[in-house]
Design a protein around this motif. Structure first.
Motif, PDB file in Angstrom:
ATOM      1  N   ASP A 214     -17.409 -44.746 -23.932  1.00 15.26           N
ATOM      2  CA  ASP A 214     -18.600 -45.128 -23.617  1.00 15.26           C
ATOM      3  C   ASP A 214     -19.992 -44.527 -24.814  1.00 15.26           C
ATOM      4  N   GLY A 215     -19.237 -44.243 -26.258  1.00 19.21           N
ATOM      5  CA  GLY A 215     -19.993 -42.945 -26.856  1.00 19.21           C
ATOM      6  C   GLY A 215     -19.871 -41.455 -26.885  1.00 19.21           C
ATOM      7  N   ASP A 216     -19.736 -41.095 -25.699  1.00 21.89           N
ATOM      8  CA  ASP A 216     -20.307 -40.107 -25.324  1.00 21.89           C
ATOM      9  C   ASP A 216     -18.349 -39.658 -25.496  1.00 21.89           C
ATOM     10  N   ILE A 217     -18.930 -38.041 -25.768  1.00 26.18           N
ATOM     11  CA  ILE A 217     -16.847 -37.159 -26.091  1.00 26.18           C
ATOM     12  C   ILE A 217     -17.265 -36.182 -24.220  1.00 26.18           C
ATOM     13  N   VAL A 218     -15.660 -36.295 -24.350  1.00 25.15           N
ATOM     14  CA  VAL A 218     -15.761 -35.628 -22.748  1.00 25.15           C
ATOM     15  C   VAL A 218     -14.324 -35.105 -22.979  1.00 25.15           C
ATOM     16  N   VAL A 219     -14.693 -33.719 -22.916  1.00 24.93           N
ATOM     17  CA  VAL A 219     -13.521 -32.992 -22.419  1.00 24.93           C
ATOM     18  C   VAL A 219     -12.620 -32.545 -21.153  1.00 24.93           C
ATOM     19  N   THR A 220     -11.633 -32.715 -20.824  1.00 23.01           N
ATOM     20  CA  THR A 220     -11.611 -31.976 -19.329  1.00 23.01           C
ATOM     21  C   THR A 220      -9.988 -31.222 -19.380  1.00 23.01           C
ATOM     22  N   ASP A 221     -10.338 -30.332 -18.598  1.00 26.15           N
ATOM     23  CA  ASP A 221      -9.140 -29.066 -18.733  1.00 26.15           C
ATOM     24  C   ASP A 221      -7.362 -29.881 -17.717  1.00 26.15           C
ATOM     25  N   LEU A 222      -6.937 -29.805 -17.911  1.00 29.81           N
ATOM     26  CA  LEU A 222      -5.763 -30.363 -17.518  1.00 29.81           C
ATOM     27  C   LEU A 222      -5.011 -29.945 -16.355  1.00 29.81           C
ATOM     28  N   GLY A 223      -5.797 -28.798 -15.656  1.00 28.57           N
ATOM     29  CA  GLY A 223      -4.858 -27.371 -15.308  1.00 28.57           C
ATOM     30  C   GLY A 223      -4.204 -26.211 -15.547  1.00 28.57           C
ATOM     31  N   SER A 224      -4.577 -25.963 -16.385  1.00 31.90           N
ATOM     32  CA  SER A 224      -4.102 -25.135 -18.035  1.00 31.90           C
ATOM     33  C   SER A 224      -4.668 -23.285 -16.964  1.00 31.90           C
ATOM     34  N   ARG A 225      -3.666 -22.843 -17.351  1.00 30.55           N
ATOM     35  CA  ARG A 225      -2.937 -21.447 -17.027  1.00 30.55           C
ATOM     36  C   ARG A 225      -4.668 -20.626 -17.505  1.00 30.55           C
ATOM     37  N   ASN A 226      -5.487 -21.020 -18.409  1.00 27.08           N
ATOM     38  CA  ASN A 226      -6.425 -19.411 -19.039  1.00 27.08           C
ATOM     39  C   ASN A 226      -8.024 -20.639 -19.305  1.00 27.08           C
ATOM     40  N   GLY A 227      -7.257 -22.162 -19.073  1.00 34.19           N
ATOM     41  CA  GLY A 227      -8.960 -22.931 -19.041  1.00 34.19           C
ATOM     42  C   GLY A 227      -9.264 -23.656 -20.544  1.00 34.19           C
ATOM     43  N   THR A 228     -10.598 -24.268 -20.310  1.00 32.43           N
ATOM     44  CA  THR A 228     -10.976 -24.442 -21.689  1.00 32.43           C
ATOM     45  C   THR A 228     -12.352 -24.297 -21.669  1.00 32.43           C
ATOM     46  N   TYR A 229     -12.838 -24.027 -22.695  1.00 30.34           N
ATOM     47  CA  TYR A 229     -14.211 -23.329 -22.911  1.00 30.34           C
ATOM     48  C   TYR A 229     -15.177 -24.076 -23.890  1.00 30.34           C
ATOM     49  N   VAL A 230     -16.642 -24.390 -23.235  1.00 28.12           N
ATOM     50  CA  VAL A 230     -16.818 -25.351 -24.608  1.00 28.12           C
ATOM     51  C   VAL A 230     -18.291 -24.261 -24.530  1.00 28.12           C
ATOM     52  N   ARG A 231     -19.093 -24.767 -26.146  1.00 27.93           N
ATOM     53  CA  ARG A 231     -20.604 -23.597 -26.361  1.00 27.93           C
ATOM     54  C   ARG A 231     -21.388 -24.341 -25.468  1.00 27.93           C
ATOM     55  N   ILE A 232     -22.227 -23.189 -25.246  1.00 34.33           N
ATOM     56  CA  ILE A 232     -23.023 -23.113 -24.541  1.00 34.33           C
ATOM     57  C   ILE A 232     -24.052 -23.859 -25.286  1.00 34.33           C
ATOM     58  N   LYS A 233     -25.331 -24.500 -24.516  1.00 34.88           N
ATOM     59  CA  LYS A 233     -26.588 -24.856 -25.727  1.00 34.88           C
ATOM     60  C   LYS A 233     -28.003 -24.454 -24.951  1.00 34.88           C
ATOM     61  N   GLY A 234     -28.873 -23.735 -25.101  1.00 39.87           N
ATOM     62  CA  GLY A 234     -29.841 -24.044 -24.431  1.00 39.87           C
ATOM     63  C   GLY A 234     -29.882 -22.231 -23.753  1.00 39.87           C
ATOM     64  N   ASP A 235     -30.328 -22.450 -21.888  1.00 41.36           N
ATOM     65  CA  ASP A 235     -30.137 -21.725 -21.068  1.00 41.36           C
ATOM     66  C   ASP A 235     -29.166 -22.463 -21.073  1.00 41.36           C
ATOM     67  N   GLN A 236     -27.759 -21.919 -19.458  1.00 45.26           N
ATOM     68  CA  GLN A 236     -26.714 -22.023 -19.112  1.00 45.26           C
ATOM     69  C   GLN A 236     -27.209 -21.342 -18.028  1.00 45.26           C
ATOM     70  N   ASP A 237     -27.347 -21.919 -16.346  1.00 43.71           N
ATOM     71  CA  ASP A 237     -27.044 -20.962 -15.224  1.00 43.71           C
ATOM     72  C   ASP A 237     -25.447 -21.024 -15.217  1.00 43.71           C
ATOM     73  N   LEU A 238     -25.950 -20.200 -14.868  1.00 38.50           N
ATOM     74  CA  LEU A 238     -23.767 -19.187 -14.047  1.00 38.50           C
ATOM     75  C   LEU A 238     -23.639 -19.376 -12.555  1.00 38.50           C
ATOM     76  N   LEU A 239     -22.524 -19.675 -12.311  1.00 36.19           N
ATOM     77  CA  LEU A 239     -21.665 -19.846 -10.802  1.00 36.19           C
ATOM     78  C   LEU A 239     -20.835 -18.609 -10.701  1.00 36.19           C
TER      79      LEU A 239
END
Length: 257
Positions: A214-239
């Motif tokens: 629907d016009g949006d780009i969506v990235v989904t990790d498929l259970g990879s061992r090392n993960g998929t990373y996206v660049r943060i914008k502005g402030d990002q709350d961490l868990l």
């Protein structure tokens, strides 16, 4: 027998040996909370809401860790957490600070960015970057360059594959590498994917999927061992349990609750 140092029978004031359920003199029961009491290790991380970052080395081996007990914690070639041996780290690269009881990551306008491991399908904008294994990928809107002709002769090109989504490998120095164009989805992996990196040992066989929804780009990790990373914008709350890439350094966030 070792005598309990924290509990004295309330009925007859007799010290009760550790682990005994009843007073040996009068028979009074030892309270349950005393029986369940254990020795606790103390440290700065016992402060609720405070955190530390752990540097993760190859094969999940943990390196040094840093307590985050100050107001802010600048990471870079200078600052509080110094990464002077990483050529991809800016002088002032990132800042970790507390706001309203939450740990926040802020990109200090670094040259190479701060990347966060995705926990769930994550929306991106065209032109944003994704880390997969050792590969840096840029997501673009596919386009068609004009094919002008001269004297009635059309310039020769590779066959055109219609699609709206283009994923481009970004090489060191900023040059473009491999690129894949698809209508609405690109899978990335080491085997049988639309975009394969067979020599990257950190990429899983089927690592992640980048889709146009629907016009949006969506990235989904498929259970990879090392993960998929996206660049943060502005402030990002961490868990608790979040992972960050800063330059070539992988950090895990641990927060005391």
């Amino acid at each position: 027998m070792e005598q309990a140092k924290l509990f004295v029978c309330k009925s007859c004031s007799t010290p009760v040996p550790t682990g005994h359920k009843f007073c040996g003199r009068c028979g009074a029961a030892v309270p349950g909370d005393v029986l369940a009491m254990k020795t606790s290790y103390y440290g700065a991380l016992q402060t609720p809401g405070r955190a530390k970052v752990v540097f993760v080395r190859g094969e999940g081996v943990e390196g040094v860790s840093y307590q985050l007990n100050a107001t802010e914690h600048v990471i870079g070639r200078s600052g509080h957490l110094v990464l002077s041996d990483d050529p991809f780290v800016s002088p002032r690269h990132a800042n970790l600070f507390y706001r309203d009881g939450h740990l926040v990551a802020h990109d200090e306008e670094s040259h190479n960015g701060v990347f966060l491991r995705v926990r769930e399908p994550t929306k991106l904008a065209f032109g944003e970057l994704v880390y997969v294994g050792e590969q840096l990928l840029r997501v673009e809107r596919a386009g068609t360059a004009p094919n002008d002709d001269e004297g009635g002769v059309t310039y020769y090109t590779s066959p055109h594959h219609p699609g709206q989504l283009r994923v481009v490998q970004v090489l060191e120095g900023g040059a473009d590498g491999a690129a894949v164009v698809r209508a609405d989805a690109v899978t990335v992996g080491r085997e049988g994917a639309d975009m394969c990196f067979i020599d990257d040992q950190y990429v899983s066989p089927t690592h992640c999927r980048i889709t146009l929804e629907d016009g949006d780009i969506v990235v989904t990790d498929l259970g990879s061992r090392n993960g998929t990373y996206v660049r943060i914008k502005g402030d990002q709350d961490l868990l608790h349990g979040d992972y960050l890439f800063i330059g070539r350094n992988l950090l895990r966030v641990e927060i005391t609750v």
